[in-house]
Motif scaffolding. Structure first.
Motif, mmCIF file in Angstrom:
data_model
loop_
_atom_site.group_PDB
_atom_site.id
_atom_site.type_symbol
_atom_site.label_atom_id
_atom_site.label_comp_id
_atom_site.label_asym_id
_atom_site.label_seq_id
_atom_site.Cartn_x
_atom_site.Cartn_y
_atom_site.Cartn_z
ATOM 1 N N GLU B 15 0.803 -0.893 -0.236
ATOM 2 C CA GLU B 15 -0.187 0.062 -0.248
ATOM 3 C C GLU B 15 0.708 1.316 -0.230
ATOM 4 O OE1 GLU B 15 -2.892 0.184 3.471
ATOM 5 O OE2 GLU B 15 -4.006 1.664 2.848
ATOM 6 N N ALA B 16 0.147 1.834 -1.108
ATOM 7 C CA ALA B 16 1.076 3.746 -1.018
ATOM 8 C C ALA B 16 2.410 3.517 -2.377
ATOM 9 C CB ALA B 16 1.657 3.931 0.130
ATOM 10 N N ARG B 63 -3.786 9.193 -10.351
ATOM 11 C CA ARG B 63 -2.949 7.874 -9.585
ATOM 12 C C ARG B 63 -1.983 7.191 -11.098
ATOM 13 N NH1 ARG B 63 -4.504 4.947 -6.532
ATOM 14 N NH2 ARG B 63 -6.211 4.703 -6.660
ATOM 15 N N ASP B 81 1.046 5.521 -5.974
ATOM 16 C CA ASP B 81 -0.022 5.253 -3.975
ATOM 17 C C ASP B 81 -0.858 4.458 -3.838
ATOM 18 O OD1 ASP B 81 -2.317 8.093 -2.517
ATOM 19 O OD2 ASP B 81 -0.457 6.572 -1.706
ATOM 20 N N SER B 82 -0.652 3.297 -4.460
ATOM 21 C CA SER B 82 -1.566 2.360 -4.562
ATOM 22 C C SER B 82 -2.425 2.664 -3.347
ATOM 23 C CB SER B 82 -0.671 0.964 -4.317
ATOM 24 O OG SER B 82 -0.164 1.016 -5.825
ATOM 25 N N GLN B 83 -3.800 1.606 -3.532
ATOM 26 C CA GLN B 83 -4.585 2.039 -2.279
ATOM 27 C C GLN B 83 -5.381 0.379 -2.355
ATOM 28 O OE1 GLN B 83 -7.374 5.634 -3.081
ATOM 29 N NE2 GLN B 83 -5.716 6.857 -2.412
ATOM 30 N N LEU B 84 -5.832 -0.232 -0.959
ATOM 31 C CA LEU B 84 -6.333 -1.584 -0.959
ATOM 32 C C LEU B 84 -7.731 -0.998 -1.922
ATOM 33 C CD1 LEU B 84 -6.306 -1.018 2.915
ATOM 34 C CD2 LEU B 84 -4.886 -2.448 1.074
ATOM 35 N N ASP B 86 -7.750 -0.651 -5.068
ATOM 36 C CA ASP B 86 -7.015 -0.512 -6.277
ATOM 37 C C ASP B 86 -6.806 -2.353 -6.566
ATOM 38 O OD1 ASP B 86 -4.651 1.851 -6.042
ATOM 39 O OD2 ASP B 86 -6.269 1.844 -6.829
ATOM 40 N N PRO B 117 -1.710 -4.629 2.877
ATOM 41 C CA PRO B 117 -2.174 -3.652 3.240
ATOM 42 C C PRO B 117 -0.079 -3.233 4.797
ATOM 43 C CG PRO B 117 -2.908 -5.410 4.709
ATOM 44 C CD PRO B 117 -2.198 -5.680 2.984
#
Lengths: 113, 117
Positions: B15-16, B63, B81-84, B86, B117
């Motif tokens: 994540e991120a 993003r 900035d990957s997020q859950l 995604d 995470p």
């Protein structure tokens, strides 16, 4: 604005039967496309309709057919079902067909036993 | 016939962080469109980003950005900035511009993106 609606969401049929799937496009969209998704073959193009006319058809046997109504709603029919027809069938609509962005529905999961 | 190849069946990223998904395609046409679609467990295909082949500038959507190399027939997707949220299957797709694109989309086999995470 409501999205693309496909009914039913799940369907179980027996080999040899026929099935009809329904797709209601986004209001104002005149083009509807259908895709088949399977684990083995992935996503494959079935056909595209624009203003009630089929513009093109993918490499599928004649058992797969479709139509589009004057209100842009579309139906897809598969006759003489085979086990290999088990798949997720996705419908997508676009404003004017061609290269307009496609908006997909949630699909109909067809299981043939 | 056109083909689309995604060589990474599965990718994992924290994540991120930033992740890049690869896509190559084969075509003899000069005018076409390329897409990245996301398919979460809900099954609905969602358009992430679209690139027109005659435009040299790489497309960006928040993003998400692409690295389009026309000569190399490469079209990679970068997620920053990957997020859950995604986490999903990502499909690369090609569509000819000839004939108004009536041949439908040609999809790759997809890349399963896992967000840690």
């Amino acid at each position: 604005k409501a999205g693309v609606t496909q009914t039913p969401r799940y369907l179980i049929k027996t080999r040899g039967q026929q099935v009809t799937l329904s797709c209601s496009p986004i209001s104002g969209h005149r083009s509807v496309s259908w895709y088949q998704q399977t684990p083995g073959q992935g996503l494959q193009f079935l056909f595209e309709y624009f203003s009630e006319t089929q513009r093109n058809k993918g490499n599928f046997p004649g058992r797969f057919s479709g139509r589009q109504f004057s209100n842009s709603r579309s139906e897809m029919n598969v006759s003489t079902l085979e086990l290999g027809d088990s798949a997720l069938y996705l419908c997508a609509s676009s404003l004017k067909g061609g290269n307009s962005p496609l908006h997909f529905g949630n699909g109909t999961r067809l299981t043939v036993t | 016939a056109q083909t689309v190849t995604q060589s990474q069946p599965e990718m994992s990223v924290q994540e991120a962080e930033t992740v890049t998904l690869s896509c190559t395609y084969d075509t003899s046409e000069s005018d076409y469109y390329l897409f990245w679609y996301k398919q979460p467990p809900s099954r609905q295909m969602i358009l992430v980003i679209r690139q027109e082949a005659y435009k040299q500038q790489n497309a960006t959507e928040n993003r998400f950005s692409v690295n389009f190399q026309k000569a190399a027939k490469s079209f990679s997707l970068k997620i920053s900035d990957s997020q859950l949220g995604d986490a999903a299957m990502y499909f690369c797709a090609y569509r000819s511009a000839d004939g108004g694109g009536a041949d439908g989309l040609t999809f790759g086999k997809g890349t399963h993106l896992i967000i840690q995470p």
